[in-house]
Design an enzyme around this catalytic site. Structure first.
Site, PDB file in Angstrom:
ATOM      1  N   HIS A 209      -7.574   4.798   8.351  1.00 11.48           N
ATOM      2  CA  HIS A 209      -7.950   5.492   7.116  1.00 11.48           C
ATOM      3  C   HIS A 209      -8.622   6.831   7.424  1.00 11.48           C
ATOM      4  O   HIS A 209      -8.354   7.832   6.753  1.00 11.48           O
ATOM      5  CB  HIS A 209      -8.881   4.615   6.290  1.00 11.48           C
ATOM      6  CG  HIS A 209      -8.213   3.410   5.699  1.00 11.48           C
ATOM      7  ND1 HIS A 209      -7.732   2.389   6.473  1.00 11.48           N
ATOM      8  CD2 HIS A 209      -7.967   3.073   4.399  1.00 11.48           C
ATOM      9  CE1 HIS A 209      -7.207   1.451   5.682  1.00 11.48           C
ATOM     10  NE2 HIS A 209      -7.333   1.845   4.431  1.00 11.48           N
ATOM     11  N   HIS A 251     -14.555  -1.282  10.604  1.00 12.35           N
ATOM     12  CA  HIS A 251     -14.480  -0.447  11.805  1.00 12.35           C
ATOM     13  C   HIS A 251     -15.877  -0.188  12.346  1.00 12.35           C
ATOM     14  O   HIS A 251     -16.877  -0.252  11.618  1.00 12.35           O
ATOM     15  CB  HIS A 251     -13.806   0.901  11.498  1.00 12.35           C
ATOM     16  CG  HIS A 251     -12.379   0.780  11.077  1.00 12.35           C
ATOM     17  ND1 HIS A 251     -11.361   0.509  11.965  1.00 12.35           N
ATOM     18  CD2 HIS A 251     -11.797   0.896   9.860  1.00 12.35           C
ATOM     19  CE1 HIS A 251     -10.203   0.471  11.305  1.00 12.35           C
ATOM     20  NE2 HIS A 251     -10.450   0.688  10.028  1.00 12.35           N
TER      21      HIS A 251
END
Length: 295
Positions: A209, A251
């Protein structure tokens, strides 16, 4: 006969392999002496000659193995042990620095996962953070680019959209390949969702992303004429998309940082191999099955 038995017993006592710690490895355990039973009693005993032959054979095997290992300086013996069982007594400065930075990265990433759980301090912001992370997903951007390309009527617009579509595909394939190679899990190791599986975004490093947000924002800023507030909002959107993935526990901080750098690299690569209008029209014709040489 008694003198030979005494010599064999003395040899057995002096033999190293007859010690208790080696005895269980080289021969079957002897029957323990029962209290009250005479030493020369009627219990079954192993013949002295057979026992001495086994002891001599074991001694010769140990002597041969020690001679074979002595020439190599013990390297073969040490190489048989697994690497994870060996203790590194003198670690390098690079190894210490890498381990320290990795520990700091994992600790900070887990502390910032305030929206990872459905209950907690960041639970009220979870839906908004999830929507912000969804705005950087590959599936909405690829589908939106295809719809805009289908509705576009100008050659200049089609040229920009075709290059944007190729940039998105390049980003998806590159990030998916790196994730398959590294296979790093997230801070909380959540299972990937349906859209993540479709976009092949199943691992943590690098952050897909974040890479896509930087690449798209740089692409739009370079090819669209936008006012200054919109340009600032576009930069802010790219940054918040990466932060949202950390808040959701998907993440680590290092994953997002590497994703930002990778997105900038993708943008420069697409700009260096920019497809002109004629090539884009050829690709559109092939994609829409209107290629004139095939008719």
């Amino acid at each position: 006969m008694p003198s030979s038995q005494a010599r064999s017993r003395a040899r057995d006592r002096n033999n190293v392999l007859n010690r208790p710690e080696f005895l269980s490895l080289n021969q079957s355990p002897r029957r323990e002496h029962v209290a009250g039973e005479p030493r020369g009693g009627g219990g079954p005993r192993r013949p002295v000659r057979q026992q001495s032959q086994q002891d001599e054979a074991a001694a010769s095997r140990s002597r041969d193995s020690s001679e074979g290992a002595g020439g190599d300086g013990g390297v073969k013996e040490a190489s048989r042990w697994p690497e994870q069982d060996c203790i590194q007594l003198n670690p390098t400065f690079r190894g210490i620095a890498y381990s320290s930075l990795l520990a700091i990265d994992i600790s900070l990433s887990k502390r910032l996962c305030v929206c990872a759980a459905t209950r907690g301090a960041g639970a009220p912001l979870r839906s908004m953070v999830t929507l912000l992370a969804l705005s950087g997903h590959a599936v909405p951007w690829i589908c939106g680019t295809l719809i805009c390309l289908w509705r576009s009527n100008t050659m200049a617009g089609q040229e920009v959209l075709v290059n944007l579509l190729l940039a998105l595909i390049l980003d998806v394939m590159t990030v998916a390949g790196m994730q398959k190679l590294v296979k790093r899990r997230g801070p909380w190791d959540f299972p990937p969702g349906f859209l993540d599986i479709v976009a092949m975004d199943t691992y943590s490093f690098p952050a897909a992303h974040a890479s896509r947000a930087v690449m798209v924002s740089k692409f739009l800023l370079n090819h669209l004429v936008l006012a200054v507030p919109l340009r600032i909002l576009l930069y802010l959107w790219a940054f918040l998309v990466g932060v949202s993935r950390v808040l959701l526990g998907k993440h680590h901080l290092s994953d997002v940082g590497c994703g930002f750098a990778l997105g900038f690299l993708h943008f420069n690569l697409v700009e260096s191999v920019w497809l002109d209008s004629a090539t884009c029209q050829t690709l559109i014709s092939i994609g829409s099955l209107r290629w004139t040489p095939l008719l």
